[in-house]
Design an enzyme around this catalytic site. Structure first.
Site, mmCIF file in Angstrom:
data_model
loop_
_atom_site.group_PDB
_atom_site.id
_atom_site.type_symbol
_atom_site.label_atom_id
_atom_site.label_comp_id
_atom_site.label_asym_id
_atom_site.label_seq_id
_atom_site.Cartn_x
_atom_site.Cartn_y
_atom_site.Cartn_z
ATOM 1 N N ASN A 177 58.425 -74.999 41.757
ATOM 2 C CA ASN A 177 59.751 -75.570 42.001
ATOM 3 C C ASN A 177 60.767 -74.673 41.311
ATOM 4 O O ASN A 177 60.600 -74.349 40.134
ATOM 5 C CB ASN A 177 59.865 -76.972 41.394
ATOM 6 C CG ASN A 177 58.887 -77.961 42.024
ATOM 7 O OD1 ASN A 177 58.193 -77.638 42.980
ATOM 8 N ND2 ASN A 177 58.848 -79.161 41.484
ATOM 9 N N HIS A 206 55.061 -88.212 40.246
ATOM 10 C CA HIS A 206 56.408 -87.644 40.113
ATOM 11 C C HIS A 206 57.187 -88.519 39.127
ATOM 12 O O HIS A 206 58.151 -89.179 39.494
ATOM 13 C CB HIS A 206 57.076 -87.562 41.491
ATOM 14 C CG HIS A 206 58.224 -86.589 41.572
ATOM 15 N ND1 HIS A 206 58.285 -85.557 42.482
ATOM 16 C CD2 HIS A 206 59.364 -86.483 40.848
ATOM 17 C CE1 HIS A 206 59.415 -84.877 42.326
ATOM 18 N NE2 HIS A 206 60.096 -85.425 41.338
HETATM 19 C C1 PNW Z 1 63.381 -81.611 39.814
HETATM 20 N N1 PNW Z 1 65.624 -79.291 34.314
HETATM 21 O O1 PNW Z 1 63.924 -82.087 38.646
HETATM 22 C C2 PNW Z 1 62.597 -82.783 40.320
HETATM 23 O O2 PNW Z 1 61.284 -82.510 40.698
HETATM 24 C C3 PNW Z 1 63.321 -83.598 41.311
HETATM 25 O O3 PNW Z 1 62.859 -84.909 41.264
HETATM 26 C C4 PNW Z 1 64.818 -83.494 41.069
HETATM 27 O O4 PNW Z 1 65.563 -84.379 41.836
HETATM 28 C C5 PNW Z 1 65.203 -82.049 41.356
HETATM 29 O O5 PNW Z 1 64.420 -81.148 40.599
HETATM 30 C C6 PNW Z 1 66.667 -81.730 41.110
HETATM 31 O O6 PNW Z 1 67.010 -81.926 39.775
HETATM 32 C C7 PNW Z 1 64.358 -81.309 37.621
HETATM 33 O O7 PNW Z 1 66.375 -79.877 33.516
HETATM 34 C C8 PNW Z 1 65.144 -81.949 36.681
HETATM 35 O O8 PNW Z 1 65.221 -78.116 34.140
HETATM 36 C C9 PNW Z 1 65.554 -81.267 35.573
HETATM 37 C C10 PNW Z 1 65.193 -79.951 35.422
HETATM 38 C C11 PNW Z 1 64.417 -79.308 36.358
HETATM 39 C C12 PNW Z 1 64.012 -79.990 37.463
#
Ligand code: PNW
Length: 476
Positions: A299, A125
């Site tokens: 996700n 991760h």
């Molecule tokens: C995911 N985007 O992060 C991660 O898997 C987590 O660790 C994180 O805390 C969570 O979603 C909330 O942000 C992302 O910019 C970060 O598209 C950025 C993006 C998507 C997912």
């Protein structure tokens, strides 16, 4: 908020989980032989994270994991997705495993199993050992082989007690936010390197999946978690449709193409040909990446709305990927990102449960017969304790109700969704945003590190215990 008329009930075996990741919650960054990962380096570099915040202490889960597992058990959760810190297990990214590092995860897993909670282990991760970044990081082919070795070590150590394995979390973020826009570690801004990184992450997944299989009992499941985007065109105009197609290739096809079908989309190779020649994709690589999977993790937070450039003055980038002058979309500078209309969370991400439904049905078509898990879904809100110490978060309950209802509808319409992991169990280090964005179902007071379940945690726990979504509570 009107109460739902019919009750929303899930299959009995459905897993009700919560998710976290190592750097976001563990702290204890210098204990038991752990060395810096790219996120330690990045967060300690001035200007990279909000208020210079780091994961040095985070929510101190490394020392409080028993309390955190007890909390999950008390709420009634049946599954927990966590990640292993590579540099706790292999401090230089190479060589034999450090037993003290592995022991922490053994204790965590045993504690989960003792409470009847099913562990799902994510190997990567985003926290690459810094030494591997110094040797070139993900744009470097060797990193994929290092990952496979690490996967084998963890598989040997924990394969007897963890049945659900996830190789990578959101390789899109690692490649394009890490090496393209630079808003994530290691903070590089090189479009060609970001595409090389994407390929080597794919290769790492394939090699890692095979390495796991070679050392683990056959009953264990191997999966990957993709942050597959739901990309929508602003209009049905052919130029907008073409823009959506290109972003879909860069967000989704670049990973699911080789992983699920054994080939990169031809349209992707063509659209990025001015950025890279793809000469680092060697004979046999896509076959390696196409290693058999037992499940696919998705996700989901918000959809992506795009159009072709219209010649008008471009507004600020609205793709929700953080502030950078550098695009995380190589070769797509002429695509315009729009804010999807509707209510938003504290991240500025539009709430759109239909997107989750669409995503689950899309992957039901892309990968017929492959079981799906929602390995992350959730929302950040500006939660604050009441004077009596309770934390009320009706917005998060509404968000969860909407998205879980979408999952239920997807199951009814043929998607084989086996479980849902709420992001996140606890408020935590939200990467470049630091501690300002609270995604937890459990509130953390950062001064004392005290945990307080929010009303959404109680709501979700009731759903987990009964298999049926409770009514949304009236807005406060
Ligand atoms: C995911 N985007 O992060 C991660 O898997 C987590 O660790 C994180 O805390 C969570 O979603 C909330 O942000 C992302 O910019 C970060 O598209 C950025 C993006 C998507 C997912």
């Amino acid at each position: 908020m009107p109460e739902p008329v019919t009750s929303v009930t899930f299959p009995p075996a459905f897993l009700w989980g919560a998710a976290t990741s190592a750097y976001q919650i563990e702290g204890a960054v210098r204990e038991d032989g752990r060395t810096p990962s790219i996120w330690d380096t990045f967060s300690h570099t001035p200007g990279r994270t909000a208020d210079g915040e780091t994961g040095d202490i985070a929510v101190d889960h490394y020392h409080r994991f028993r309390e955190d597992v007890a909390l999950m058990a008390e709420l009634g959760l049946t599954a927990y997705r966590f990640s292993v810190s590579w540099s706790r297990v292999q401090p230089t990214g190479r060589g034999p495993a450090v037993q003290r590092g592995l022991d922490f995860y053994r204790r965590l897993v045993d504690e989960l199993l003792a409470h009847g909670i099913r562990p799902a282990l994510t190997l990567y991760h985003w926290d690459l050992p810094q030494e591997l970044e110094d040797a070139g990081g993900w744009p470097q082919r060797d990193t994929a082989f290092r990952f496979a070795e690490y996967a084998r070590l963890v598989g040997e150590a924990l394969g007897d007690r963890v049945e659900q394995w996830i190789t990578l979390n959101e390789p899109w973020c690692s490649a394009f936010l890490g090496y393209g826009s630079g808003v994530h570690a290691p903070g590089r801004t090189d479009p060609e390197a970001s595409l090389r990184a994407a390929h080597h992450l794919n290769l790492a997944h394939g090699l890692g999946a095979s390495a796991l299989r070679s050392v683990m009992p056959a009953r264990n499941e191997v999966a990957v978690s993709l942050n597959s985007s739901v990309v929508r065109p602003l209009s049905q105009d052919p130029a907008d449709l073409a823009a959506a197609r290109r972003i879909d290739d860069l967000a989704n096809g670049i990973f699911h193409g080789p992983m699920l079908k054994g080939a990169y989309p031809a349209s992707l190779l063509e659209a990025t040909s001015s950025v890279t020649d793809w000469s680092y994709v060697l004979d046999g690589d896509t076959r390696t990446i196409n290693a058999p999977l037992d499940a696919l993790g998705l996700n989901y937070y918000t959809p992506t709305l795009v159009s072709a450039a219209s010649g008008e003055v471009k507004g600020p980038r609205a793709d929700g990927h953080g502030a950078s002058e550098h695009s995380p979309w190589p070769g797509a500078d002429d695509v315009v990102f729009h804010q999807t209309p509707g209510e938003r969370t504290e991240m500025g991400w539009t709430i759109d449960p239909t997107g989750l439904y669409d995503l689950l049905l899309r992957y039901t078509r892309e990968a017929p017969g492959l079981p799906l898990y929602v390995t992350e879904n959730g929302a950040a809100y500006d939660d604050k304790p009441d004077p009596d110490g309770r934390v009320h978060d009706p917005e998060r309950i509404a968000y969860l109700h909407g998205h879980l209802s979408a999952v239920r509808r997807a199951i009814t319409d043929g998607a084989d969704v086996r479980g849902y992991y709420l992001w996140s169990l606890l408020d935590n280090f939200e990467w470049a945003y630091g501690y300002g964005k609270r995604f937890g179902a459990v509130y953390v007071d950062y001064a004392t590190l005290r945990r307080t379940p929010k009303s959404s945690a109680r709501w979700y726990g009731q759903a987990a215990r009964t298999g049926t979504l409770p009514a949304v509570e009236p807005a406060a």
